[in-house]
Design an enzyme around this catalytic site. Sequence first.
Site, PDB file in Angstrom:
ATOM      1  CB  CYS A  52      39.124  32.944  11.855  1.00  0.00           C
ATOM      2  SG  CYS A  52      39.937  32.528  12.854  1.00  0.00           S
ATOM      3  CG  HIS A 149      38.781  38.187  13.268  1.00  0.00           C
ATOM      4  ND1 HIS A 149      38.024  37.570  12.782  1.00  0.00           N
ATOM      5  CD2 HIS A 149      39.056  37.263  14.180  1.00  0.00           C
ATOM      6  CE1 HIS A 149      37.402  36.388  12.401  1.00  0.00           C
ATOM      7  NE2 HIS A 149      38.596  36.233  13.680  1.00  0.00           N
TER       8      HIS A 149
END
Length: 204
Positions: A52, A149
């Site tokens: 991310c 994630h």
Amino acid sequence: MVPPGHALPPADLVILPGTKATLADLALFRTQGWELDLAAHVRRGGRVIGLCGGYQMLGRTITDPLGVEGPVETASGLGLLDIETVLASDKVTRPVVGRHRETGTSVVGYEIHAGRTTGPDTGRPWLMLGDRPDGAQSVDGRIIGSYVHGVFADDRFRAAFLAGLGVTSTLRYDDSIDATLDRWADHLEEQLDLEVVLSIAHRR
């Protein structure tokens, strides 16, 4: 986890985790001297994964034209992936399922990010989420970025990925979390008068 004030230790793999403030944390990364440590790690043949915000940091530039994270600015990234990121006001938040392209292992995780990442290295995605590619890899495959994630919480995927680094993983993640929570509960029970705590809670 490497705290501020410490150098990056010798390692086979460095993971840059997600962040709620990519540009601010990139600046902190630099003030800690970690950019130089990471460059040395890569020169020694080490691997890097950015997740991310960490993925965004690995590119050439991060641009915030709308001031999503603060003042409007463009910052130079770490330059380890040939990608650019433009931050946007709309945030992607969704669970995802897919597969790891190299091993074919299934992955489960979630996305929560603002911004769009493009560039030549996205032509070598790390994951396939259905028919949608995710992430980027360097030509030699040692630098990896992804918006997903939670992928390493899956025992099967983590074991398959680490096997590619010559590491055998027998960790059972869910069991380790349960054991940690049990130890924490035992500690609280030893340190607190739970009858008093519960009586206060019931009065409210």
